[in-house]
Every structure is written in C-alpha cells, then in structure tokens.
Design an enzyme around this catalytic site. Structure first.
Site, PDB file in Angstrom:
ATOM      1  N   SER A 190       0.795  -1.225   0.000  1.00  0.00           N
ATOM      2  CA  SER A 190       0.000   0.000   0.000  1.00  0.00           C
ATOM      3  C   SER A 190       0.828   1.277   0.000  1.00  0.00           C
ATOM      4  O   SER A 190       0.270   2.371  -0.148  1.00  0.00           O
ATOM      5  CB  SER A 190      -0.954   0.017   1.205  1.00  0.00           C
ATOM      6  OG  SER A 190      -2.078  -0.782   0.954  1.00  0.00           O
TER       7      SER A 190
ATOM      8  N   LYS B 260       0.356   3.707  -2.787  1.00  0.00           N
ATOM      9  CA  LYS B 260      -0.638   4.786  -2.772  1.00  0.00           C
ATOM     10  C   LYS B 260       0.005   6.166  -2.631  1.00  0.00           C
ATOM     11  O   LYS B 260      -0.647   7.179  -2.921  1.00  0.00           O
ATOM     12  CB  LYS B 260      -1.656   4.549  -1.658  1.00  0.00           C
ATOM     13  CG  LYS B 260      -2.503   3.286  -1.848  1.00  0.00           C
ATOM     14  CD  LYS B 260      -3.578   3.179  -0.784  1.00  0.00           C
ATOM     15  CE  LYS B 260      -4.482   1.967  -1.011  1.00  0.00           C
ATOM     16  NZ  LYS B 260      -3.946   0.738  -0.424  1.00  0.00           N
TER      17      LYS B 260
ATOM     18  N   SER C  68      -6.079   3.973   3.993  1.00  0.00           N
ATOM     19  CA  SER C  68      -5.479   3.115   2.970  1.00  0.00           C
ATOM     20  C   SER C  68      -6.551   2.429   2.140  1.00  0.00           C
ATOM     21  O   SER C  68      -6.413   1.264   1.752  1.00  0.00           O
ATOM     22  CB  SER C  68      -4.547   2.066   3.603  1.00  0.00           C
ATOM     23  OG  SER C  68      -3.685   1.511   2.625  1.00  0.00           O
TER      24      SER C  68
ATOM     25  N   LYS D  75       3.015   6.804   5.046  1.00  0.00           N
ATOM     26  CA  LYS D  75       2.144   5.702   4.636  1.00  0.00           C
ATOM     27  C   LYS D  75       2.710   4.360   5.053  1.00  0.00           C
ATOM     28  O   LYS D  75       3.930   4.156   5.045  1.00  0.00           O
ATOM     29  CB  LYS D  75       1.981   5.725   3.110  1.00  0.00           C
ATOM     30  CG  LYS D  75       0.929   4.808   2.557  1.00  0.00           C
ATOM     31  CD  LYS D  75      -0.464   5.343   2.794  1.00  0.00           C
ATOM     32  CE  LYS D  75      -1.526   4.321   2.400  1.00  0.00           C
ATOM     33  NZ  LYS D  75      -1.544   3.142   3.312  1.00  0.00           N
TER      34      LYS D  75
END
Length: 380
Positions: free
Chosen positions: A54, A57, A119, A221
């Site tokens: 993720s 992203k 997320s 993140k």
C-alpha cells in the site's frame, strides 16, 4: 562503465566516525534519508526490488496532487464508485477499504483522505478510474511521474499496491517519493497526520501508528501484504532537521512500528550536522566527451550535509561515482553522479550530484578529437 573519482581532500580537515555499523534493524529493507539534501544516513538493501504494497498509494496521491496543481482536477469534483472499485477494493475484498457504496459519488478530497488515512483500496481505484478512465491508464501516469521524479527502480501497475509481480519499487525510491510529496505539496501534507477518518458511519484510525507516538512523526504511509510483510514510509521533523525513513519486510504491525521508531529516533538523536559544501559549491568535475567544455561541475541539491555521530571523529573517505563517458547535451540540473562517503571501506552515506551548468555539443573538431580519445580507451 563505472568511473570512480577519489576525492580524499573532501573532508580532510575533519575525520568523523560514522555509526552505521552501530545500528541494526530487523527490517529486510531500510533507508534513512535527510529531507533537505537527499543524503542517505542509513541503508540496508536500499536498491533491491521490493513489493511496495500500500505504499504504492503515495504515488497515487502524487498523481492526484499533480492533476490538481495543473488545474485538471479539483478537490470538489465527484467520482463514481464502479462495480470494479467496489468489488476489488470494497468491504467484501477483505483488504483495507473506505466502505464506499456501489454507484455512489464521492468528492475527490474525501477519496484522497481515505487513501492516506484509511489506505482505502476502493478509494484508490475510484480515483484512478475517475482521472484516467481505467486503472491501467492511470498506472501509465504513475510511471510517467515516477520517471520525472527519478524513481528509476520502480514500476507501477495499479493504484492500490495489491499484489502484482510486475509492480515493484525500492526503499530508496520510496524515500525519494516521500521527499517529493513533502517538498512539492506542503499545502496537502496535513492530511497525512490526521488521526482518523469516518465514512458510512465507520470510523478508522490512521494506519500509521507512529503519528500518535509523540516523536514528531507527521506522515506518510504504511503497507502490508502476506508476501511482502509489513513496511512504512515515515517522516519526522524532530531535532534540527527533517528525516524520511523507510522500513519494509517486517513480520507484524508491532515490529513495523518499533523498527520505524528506532530508526527515526536514532537518526534524530545520534548525529550532529556537518556541511562540507554549501549550496552551489562544486564537489568534483566529470569528464564530458564531444561537448563545448571538456568537464562539467557537479553540485548537490542545495547544500550537502553529512551527519556525524556525536563526539566521535575518526575515519572518512569519499568517492564520486558516475556512468561514463558523458555525452552532450548536458543540461544544468541533470542528475549525473553520486557522492559516496565511507568509513573503514564501509558505505555509510550517499548523496546525488547534479550538473552545475549546461554543456552543449561541441564543434566538429572537438567531437572528432574526443571520439579518438574514446576509441583509444576502448569505449567505441
């Protein structure tokens, strides 16, 4: 071929000892980078391919922010939740989700907040489809921006980071992507430190648990898949500078949090800042063949800062590495080389170097003369 230029006089007046050997991490991949200069303070398999999960992203929101800056998109625009987004990234998928309703329309700002805080896979797909028509076309936009940023070790195939053998990155690239977002979009950076987000009556905390630990972390993140393990890209401005850290390949959320905390805390507290080169100062020169000038000066991106363990001054050597022969035209600001700093032959820090000036193509005599030199060196 690789050319190495020894520059023993780089820091001849001081002989600092670096503490990289004194720090260890359970992370399979790790980077600690100075935000201002791009200097790498710690690295562990920094250029090895990894599954970004993720953390992909971050590139998704980078594309979104670029579209907003270009005037092609607004936070108030609304995008449609397709069946593909709902099934692939929604509640039934079993992954991180916004819990967006099928066939609903959602503001771009809410989708961005979900991608960053929750997320949300469904939110990422909705953004991709809304901007580019399909996730595949959006991935092309991601890769185009990645090349512009200089993320040469990365390739993106989707907006979510869901497993794909053709999607990969490196710890160094992820750190550079974090630097890019902080530098280019400070007006949007506050989204990364929001503690929670609620959608459809479901409240979810920020998945970056370091944000709430009181150590100055304000982004960016986390990521996880079964194959890749747990990872994060984080940043803190604690101390006298901002740092960007990447850890990946860990076994649990708890270990990810602890290893990220350890790396950032070590970087913030264990070093004192030393600046051997001010902004614009020429570090070294690289040979140019067939240009109006025979050499091009190499400078840092701003000042070049090194971080020395407090109270320790023992060893230091450095090289400048670049791929040659360099051929014109060379534009001022082109990334040309890398400064590598060693302690007892161990690489401890690195920083990119850029062309200090333009070098256009030389006249016919210059090109012919330099071609003969290359032939003699076996480069032609």
């Amino acid at each position: 071929m690789r050319l190495l230029i020894a520059i023993a006089t780089l820091l001849g007046l001081v002989a600092p000892s670096f503490a990289q050997a004194d720090f260890s991490t359970n992370a399979k991949f790790a980077v600690l980078m100075d935000y201002e200069s791009g200097t790498v303070i710690f690295q562990k398999d920094a250029d090895a391919r990894l599954e970004p999960a993720s953390m992909t992203k971050l590139m998704t929101v980078a594309v979104v922010f670029n579209e907003i800056r270009a005037g092609r998109l607004s936070f108030d625009d609304q995008f449609f939740v397709s069946e593909n987004a709902w099934r692939t990234g929604g509640a039934s998928s079993g992954g991180s989700t916004m819990f967006a309703d099928l066939n609903s329309q959602i503001r771009v700002e809410d989708l961005v907040r979900s991608v960053i805080i929750q997320s949300g896979n469904d939110a990422a797909i909705v953004l991709a489809e809304g901007i580019a028509g399909s996730e595949g076309t959006f991935a092309q936009m991601m890769n185009e921006l990645a090349r512009q940023i200089g993320l040469d070790g990365s390739n993106f195939t989707n907006s979510t980071g869901l497993p794909d053998p053709n999607e990969y990155s490196t710890a160094r690239d992820l750190a550079e992507l974090g630097r890019y977002l902080i530098r280019e979009f400070p007006e949007y950076y506050h989204y990364f430190s929001e503690p929670e987000m609620e959608w459809n009556g479901i409240k979810q905390p920020n998945r970056n648990s370091l944000v709430e630990m009181g150590i100055g972390v304000d982004g960016l993140k986390t990521g996880h898949t079964e194959a890749a393990g747990y990872g994060s890209v984080t940043s803190t401005d604690q101390g006298d500078r901002r740092l960007v850290a990447v850890v990946h390949g860990l076994t649990s959320m708890r270990e990810r949090t602890e290893e990220g905390r350890k790396l950032l805390t070590w970087g913030a507290r264990a070093f004192e800042r030393f600046t051997p080169y001010a902004a614009g100062a020429v570090v070294a020169e690289a040979d140019v063949y067939g240009g109006e000038a025979a050499k091009v000066g190499l400078v840092g991106q701003g000042e070049i800062a090194l971080y020395l363990p407090r109270g320790s001054r023992q060893c230091l050597s450095a090289t400048v590495n670049y791929s040659g022969p360099l051929m014109p035209p060379i534009a001022q600001g082109d990334k040309i080389a890398e400064l590598r700093v060693f302690c007892n032959d161990q690489l401890v820090q690195s920083a990119p170097l850029y062309a200090a000036q333009d070098v256009p193509q030389g006249d016919l005599v210059r090109r012919a003369t330099d071609a003969l030199k290359q032939l003699a060196l076996g480069w032609l």
